[in-house]
Motif scaffolding. Structure first.
Motif, PDB file in Angstrom:
ATOM      1  N   MET A 178     -45.497-141.530  28.232  1.00 47.62           N
ATOM      2  CA  MET A 178     -45.911-142.554  27.271  1.00 47.62           C
ATOM      3  C   MET A 178     -44.839-143.629  27.067  1.00 47.62           C
ATOM      4  O   MET A 178     -45.151-144.793  26.827  1.00 47.62           O
ATOM      5  N   THR A 179     -43.575-143.239  27.175  1.00 54.88           N
ATOM      6  CA  THR A 179     -42.506-144.230  27.037  1.00 54.88           C
ATOM      7  C   THR A 179     -42.502-145.173  28.236  1.00 54.88           C
ATOM      8  O   THR A 179     -42.334-146.394  28.075  1.00 54.88           O
ATOM      9  N   LYS A 180     -42.717-144.626  29.423  1.00 58.15           N
ATOM     10  CA  LYS A 180     -42.832-145.481  30.608  1.00 58.15           C
ATOM     11  C   LYS A 180     -44.063-146.377  30.500  1.00 58.15           C
ATOM     12  O   LYS A 180     -44.021-147.552  30.892  1.00 58.15           O
ATOM     13  N   MET A 227     -46.696-151.753  29.826  1.00 61.70           N
ATOM     14  CA  MET A 227     -47.669-152.617  29.169  1.00 61.70           C
ATOM     15  C   MET A 227     -47.022-153.802  28.452  1.00 61.70           C
ATOM     16  O   MET A 227     -47.720-154.678  27.943  1.00 61.70           O
ATOM     17  N   GLY A 228     -45.687-153.832  28.399  1.00 59.12           N
ATOM     18  CA  GLY A 228     -45.003-154.971  27.806  1.00 59.12           C
ATOM     19  C   GLY A 228     -44.537-154.788  26.382  1.00 59.12           C
ATOM     20  O   GLY A 228     -44.226-155.767  25.697  1.00 59.12           O
ATOM     21  N   ALA A 229     -44.467-153.538  25.912  1.00 58.09           N
ATOM     22  CA  ALA A 229     -43.933-153.298  24.566  1.00 58.09           C
ATOM     23  C   ALA A 229     -42.479-153.738  24.491  1.00 58.09           C
ATOM     24  O   ALA A 229     -41.744-153.683  25.478  1.00 58.09           O
ATOM     25  N   SER A 250     -35.039-143.204  31.499  1.00 53.61           N
ATOM     26  CA  SER A 250     -36.250-143.416  32.298  1.00 53.61           C
ATOM     27  C   SER A 250     -36.818-144.821  32.163  1.00 53.61           C
ATOM     28  O   SER A 250     -37.727-145.196  32.913  1.00 53.61           O
ATOM     29  N   VAL A 251     -36.312-145.593  31.193  1.00 56.53           N
ATOM     30  CA  VAL A 251     -36.834-146.944  30.938  1.00 56.53           C
ATOM     31  C   VAL A 251     -35.688-147.910  30.685  1.00 56.53           C
ATOM     32  O   VAL A 251     -34.541-147.506  30.485  1.00 56.53           O
ATOM     33  N   ASP A 252     -36.046-149.195  30.671  1.00 59.13           N
ATOM     34  CA  ASP A 252     -35.057-150.231  30.365  1.00 59.13           C
ATOM     35  C   ASP A 252     -35.270-150.861  29.000  1.00 59.13           C
ATOM     36  O   ASP A 252     -34.481-151.706  28.576  1.00 59.13           O
ATOM     37  N   ILE A 253     -36.341-150.497  28.309  1.00 57.63           N
ATOM     38  CA  ILE A 253     -36.619-151.084  27.004  1.00 57.63           C
ATOM     39  C   ILE A 253     -35.788-150.395  25.912  1.00 57.63           C
ATOM     40  O   ILE A 253     -35.348-149.254  26.074  1.00 57.63           O
TER      41      ILE A 253
END
Length: 307
Positions: free
Chosen positions: A96-98, A103-105, A133-136
């Motif tokens: 869900m984090t990915k 989706m642009g969150a 796992s993400v860059d956000i």
């Protein structure tokens, strides 16, 4: 947007929007979009969905992702969008984090895994894997009353040091000594948000970045104004708003969140006050108290009845 820029942008009242359901407990996406637009028009500084107030544990993964995507498109960059992507299941949290990033969150809010009661080292490994796992930007979500374990300040500090995209924490923690230690150990540029309604103003006073308050579901303008007045240097005005909101805060937690908030929104004509089982609407006694409080705050007229 750099992580330092995100820290500056993710400030104020980030509304944890409820998930409205039809009578058959299917998701009412039309009302959901209307709520998000109302929050933004009312001055909320950010939008979060599928957090505690959104009943995520009662949804399938696919439903959560659709709710997040619908919210992301509705917000459309007008304010920061920070969906809740955490779960008791590590792989689901990663998924869900990915998905939030894809989706642009603008970021993601990740709750301490509930029911499992992991130790501090296990919590560190869980959150580090999610952050890696993400860059956000990631906002940790510490709510020991729901998760049965507290994310300790030293663990938060270690995560903030090792994961540059972990930029803050929502503290639904009544231990005010603990939240002070979070800023002491993490640095005062770490974004601290209150998830406890009565601590929204006090956390600003110690250097907090804002609040993610369930009361914003019912009174988004007023909850945002606590931050606005503080930010403008109107200390007395912020204090006044703090005390003015206390009776509404109290009644919205007479039963398990978000049941009272949904009852209130039903009386206000915003949604059908439906919760997914195992949650249910509050007792008639509590509903009467909610109704009387809403009348006092001029959020409904006296002739509005309980559900």
């Amino acid at each position: 947007m750099s992580y330092d820029e995100a820290k500056k942008r993710f400030r104020g009242s980030i509304s944890p929007v409820i998930t409205p359901f039809h009578q058959d407990e299917s998701i009412d996406y039309v009302k959901f979009q209307e709520l998000i637009n109302w929050h933004i028009a009312s001055g909320s500084h950010g939008i979060s969905v599928t957090g505690t107030s959104g009943e995520p544990s009662s949804m399938s993964i696919e439903e959560r992702e659709k709710v997040m995507e619908t919210a992301c498109k509705t917000v459309n960059g007008r304010v920061p969008f920070l969906p809740g992507t955490g779960s008791t299941n590590h792989q689901e949290t990663l998924r869900m984090t990915k998905a939030a990033q894809e989706m642009g969150a603008d970021g993601a809010m990740v709750i301490v895994p509930y029911y499992n009661k992991p130790n501090q080292h296990a919590l560190y490994k869980h959150f580090k894997a999610v952050a890696d796992s993400v860059d956000i930007p990631i906002i940790l979500y510490n709510i020991p009353g729901r998760t049965a374990v507290n994310l300790e300040a030293v663990t938060i500090s270690r995560l903030a040091e090792d994961c540059p995209n972990i930029i803050g924490v929502k503290e639904s923690n009544k231990d005010f000594e603990h939240v002070n230690k979070v800023l002491l150990k993490c640095g005062r540029d770490f974004n601290l948000y209150s998830g406890i309604e009565v601590l929204c103003y006090p956390m600003l006073a110690i250097g907090g970045a804002g609040h993610i308050s369930a009361t914003a579901n019912v009174a988004p303008k007023e909850v945002a104004d606590i931050f606005n007045k503080w930010e403008a240097g109107d200390v007395k005005g912020a204090q006044d708003m703090h005390y003015e909101m206390m009776p509404l805060n109290d009644v919205l937690f007479r039963d398990t969140n978000p049941a009272p908030a949904k009852s209130a929104l039903g009386m206000m004509g915003k949604i059908e006050p439906v919760l997914r089982k195992p949650l249910d609407v509050p007792s008639m006694e509590i509903q009467e108290e909610i109704r009387d409080t809403l009348v006092t705050y001029q959020l409904i007229k006296e002739d509005v009845h309980t559900i």
